[in-house]
Design a protein around this motif. Structure first.
Motif, PDB file in Angstrom:
ATOM      1  N   GLU A 165      -2.231 -14.565  21.610  1.00  0.00           N
ATOM      2  CA  GLU A 165      -2.300 -13.601  20.795  1.00  0.00           C
ATOM      3  C   GLU A 165      -3.559 -13.672  19.704  1.00  0.00           C
ATOM      4  OE1 GLU A 165       1.193 -12.970  18.539  1.00  0.00           O
ATOM      5  OE2 GLU A 165       0.251 -12.158  16.577  1.00  0.00           O
ATOM      6  N   LYS A 285       6.804 -20.670  12.204  1.00  0.00           N
ATOM      7  CA  LYS A 285       6.438 -19.288  11.392  1.00  0.00           C
ATOM      8  C   LYS A 285       8.077 -18.930  11.097  1.00  0.00           C
ATOM      9  CE  LYS A 285       4.438 -14.795  11.712  1.00  0.00           C
ATOM     10  NZ  LYS A 285       3.564 -13.945  12.510  1.00  0.00           N
ATOM     11  N   GLU A 391     -10.335 -12.836  14.671  1.00  0.00           N
ATOM     12  CA  GLU A 391      -9.520 -11.952  14.520  1.00  0.00           C
ATOM     13  C   GLU A 391     -10.233 -10.791  13.697  1.00  0.00           C
ATOM     14  OE1 GLU A 391      -5.596 -12.693  13.224  1.00  0.00           O
ATOM     15  OE2 GLU A 391      -5.130 -10.649  13.214  1.00  0.00           O
TER      16      GLU A 391
HETATM   17  C1  GCU Z   1      -1.990 -12.159  11.386  1.00  0.00           C
HETATM   18  C2  GCU Z   1      -2.203 -11.948  12.772  1.00  0.00           C
HETATM   19  C3  GCU Z   1      -1.183 -12.088  13.648  1.00  0.00           C
HETATM   20  C4  GCU Z   1      -0.366 -13.533  13.476  1.00  0.00           C
HETATM   21  C5  GCU Z   1      -0.387 -13.497  12.082  1.00  0.00           C
HETATM   22  C6  GCU Z   1       0.311 -15.036  11.775  1.00  0.00           C
HETATM   23  O1  GCU Z   1      -1.337 -11.424  10.732  1.00  0.00           O
HETATM   24  O2  GCU Z   1      -2.704 -10.553  12.935  1.00  0.00           O
HETATM   25  O3  GCU Z   1      -1.163 -12.004  14.993  1.00  0.00           O
HETATM   26  O4  GCU Z   1       0.742 -13.690  14.192  1.00  0.00           O
HETATM   27  O5  GCU Z   1      -1.390 -13.551  11.364  1.00  0.00           O
HETATM   28  O6  GCU Z   1      -0.524 -16.132  11.204  1.00  0.00           O
HETATM   29  O7  GCU Z   1       1.331 -15.575  11.943  1.00  0.00           O
END
Ligand code: GCU
Length: 681
Positions: A165, A285, A391
């Motif tokens: 990701e 998360k 990113e």
């Molecule tokens: C950003 C990112 C996601 C990621 C998220 C996070 O939004 O674009 O891909 O999962 O951060 O830090 O949980």
């Protein structure tokens, strides 16, 4: 070939004859007892470094008085430790620090590297090799080094199918299919690189976690990695999905107050520690971007984090609970949500919970003011989360050295204890000694030959490690070290390229999001410009939500007449941001909706200033290219060409950003492009 695989551990041959002479005569004999796996790898690193840099195969001697280079723990050097340092200094360096010093024994000058533990020795050896790689004098040494934070961790956003990701450097380096039987040499080189900058933990999988990681099949693979990393002082951690008890445990709920759920996590922790006795802990998360969490069951972040903490506590593991929470259904300014959800729980988390807070309140933007949670949670352990993978900074095609971004946040004064309470001080636990401390960096590593996709992106990994070790270091020093170690010590290379690195972040801010603009990237990809995006399905993913441009002006009013996000900062920071005259211009449109004709500090009105910034950003990329073009004879052809091509993409992209943003915002300002700038094509 010099393809970048060796990172900053290139150990280039030293060609300066005077230096070679001094180094060789001093380092030809080594006293170094290697009794543990950690000191074993330290010795191997030392000898390969000396062979590569000096063609020197050191002779091991068995008595301290015969060695030019003396390496050993305090215990191993009992006879001479009083000559090296006072007790208090040995205490100060703790379990991971080291001392590098010149001492004289029996009339002969020596270099000594000492520490309290073998891991301190490993860090000391890397520190010593760094001195040679940067061609430092070794006859006036008096170095005392120790980490300012406890948990210095890379977060891999790697999925089990090897996609990453927000990864821009190829597939995940974890080859789950071949584990546990096959230990790729990359794992070892990864561990070496981390240890060389003091990183001591690795979260192997994505925060958007797959519950399967906690099944026995995967735990056996995780164990193999943990075993490979252990000699380098690196612990493994896993991101866990809050609904794991349902998904892989066949329970009907994941409610943190349910005794069966609690028991499931305890059993799971016991199983993990059976395989990995020094397992680090969990990263979570929860209740963010659709992920499950305690709120799914009407419970709180504290309920969720503490339940996991209780399962890990008997094994000394920690929970890193993320504060990156937001939800489109919360109608308020997204920038305020983390503070609103966490502040009420200050002091309510178990001692082995640490809240992981992104550097800013939105999301790893090219520039954000520091997150207001720093300074708001005096009784809660907080770690910072930086993003090494770019990113929102042009992926692995743009050269953006992030140390200045990290430093801007670390050095910011929160005023938590009156003046002088920087974010770094809070992270170091200076204001509450009872807390645990740490820094996390979202890794920019993949299986590209050069690891990070862009040769210069390696510098962000390096910088993160150096700053997690000691946030007080300067970006300048870090860039200097990295350039010398990665490329060469030629000042006609190091000096101009250091300038390029140090300016690169400001350059990117200028061509992407000047004056406090943020989140105007293309929807989902977060790569190119997309200030016009207003149909992303949810308001807080659209660009128009963030820039709020209209005929009256531009910017997000977060003052007391707007969303009042400023109220989350302590006085006087709050007042400084609230007041248009004192708000730093770099955060202007973050906090204020400002009319197009507003006079900025340069004397230009806001519209002209915005145009000026976008153009300056592009021009700076052009100068970067010119400087790099002069480096052809100073670096290897392979990396020269790679960087040259990447810079030319960056230049095109910077132009695209400029033209897109200037023309789009002009539809609101209705003002002409000021004279001196070509009209964008
Ligand atoms: C950003 C990112 C996601 C990621 C998220 C996070 O939004 O674009 O891909 O999962 O951060 O830090 O949980």
């Amino acid at each position: 070939a010099d393809n970048g695989y060796k990172l900053w551990l290139e150990y280039h041959k030293i060609t300066d004859a005077a230096k070679v002479k001094i180094y060789t005569s001093q380092l030809g004999t080594t006293f170094f007892q290697t009794k543990s796996a950690q000191s074993g790898v330290a010795y191997n690193e030392l000898s390969s470094g000396l062979i590569d840099m000096l063609n020197l195969k050191p002779v091991k001697v068995s008595s301290v008085k015969d060695g030019g280079l003396i390496i050993g723990t305090r215990n191993e050097l009992r006879d001479i430790d009083h000559v090296i340092a006072a007790d208090s200094l040995f205490e100060r360096i703790g379990n991971e620090g080291y001392i590098i010093k010149n001492i004289v024994i029996a009339g002969r000058k020596k270099v000594v590297v000492t520490a309290n533990t073998d891991i301190g020795i490993l860090y000391g050896v890397f520190g010593f090799l760094r001195l040679l790689e940067t061609q430092t004098d070794i006859n006036k040494l008096n170095i005392v080094e120790y980490p300012r934070t406890m948990y210095r961790i890379l977060d891999h956003w790697d999925n089990l199918n090897r996609t990453v990701e927000r990864g821009y450097a190829g597939a995940s380096i974890w080859n789950w299919h071949k584990l546990p039987g096959y230990i790729d040499q990359r794992y070892i080189d990864y561990a070496r690189a981390n240890a060389s900058v003091g990183i001591n933990g690795s979260v192997l999988n994505n925060v958007n976690a797959n519950a399967l990681i906690l099944t026995t099949d995967y735990l056996i693979k995780v164990k193999a990695l943990a075993d490979a990393f252990r000699p380098y002082g690196i612990k493994v951690y896993l991101s866990v999905k809050f609904s794991s008890p349902i998904e892989i445990g066949k329970l009907k709920t994941a409610d943190p107050l349910d005794p069966q759920v609690q028991q499931w996590w305890k059993d799971k922790a016991n199983e993990i520690y059976h395989y990995i006795p020094d397992f680090g802990g969990f990263l979570v998360k929860a209740n963010s971007e659709g992920q499950p969490g305690p709120q799914t069951y009407g419970r709180t972040h504290a309920d969720g984090a503490n339940m996991l903490a209780d399962a890990l506590a008997p094994h000394h593991g920690i929970v890193m609970w993320r504060a990156f929470v937001y939800d489109n259904n919360v109608p308020d300014d997204r920038a305020k949500q983390a503070y609103n959800e966490f502040k009420p729980f200050d002091g309510k988390f178990r001692p082995n919970v640490i809240i992981q807070v992104k550097n800013g309140a939105i999301d790893f933007q090219p520039r954000e003011p520091f997150h207001p949670l720093f300074g708001a949670m005096p009784n809660t352990s907080l770690m910072i989360e930086f993003q090494l993978t770019q990113e929102y900074l042009g992926f692995s095609t743009h050269l953006v050295f992030e140390a200045p971004l990290f430093k801007e946040c670390l050095d910011a004064d929160t005023y938590a204890m009156g003046k002088g309470a920087s974010v770094a001080n809070i992270l170091e636990g200076k204001y509450n000694r009872k807390l645990i401390t740490g820094m996390a960096g979202v890794a920019n590593i993949g299986s590209d030959i050069n690891w990070c996709g862009h040769p210069f992106a390696q510098a962000n990994w390096f910088a993160f490690g150096r700053l997690a070790w000691n946030p007080g270091q300067s970006s300048d020093k870090i860039a200097d070290e990295w350039l010398r170690m990665t490329f060469n010590n030629d000042l006609t290379f190091v000096k101009p390229m250091k300038r390029v690195m140090l300016q690169s972040r400001e350059t990117a801010v200028n061509y992407m999001t000047p004056l406090g603009l943020h989140h105007i990237m293309g929807v989902n990809t977060h790569y190119g410009p997309g200030p016009w995006v207003d149909d992303a399905g949810r308001a807080d993913w659209t660009a128009v939500y963030y820039h709020k441009a209209d005929s009256g002006g531009i910017g997000f009013n977060r003052t007391s007449t707007g969303s009042n996000a400023v109220s989350q900062y302590l006085i006087p920071v709050r007042d400084r941001f609230e007041n248009l005259n004192t708000c730093p211009e770099k955060y202007l449109l973050w906090f204020h909706h400002v009319k197009w004709t507003y006079p900025t500090k340069s004397g230009r009105n806001l519209w002209n200033e915005l145009v000026y910034r976008y153009y300056t950003g592009v021009d700076s990329v052009k100068s970067m290219q010119q400087i790099w073009n002069n480096m052809a004879s100073k670096v290897d052809a392979e990396r020269f060409t790679a960087v040259k091509q990447l810079m030319s993409i960056q230049y095109q992209e910077a132009q695209r950003w400029r033209d897109a943003c200037v023309l789009y915002f002009q539809t609101f300002s209705q003002l002409p492009i000021p004279p001196g700038y070509e009209t964008p094509a």
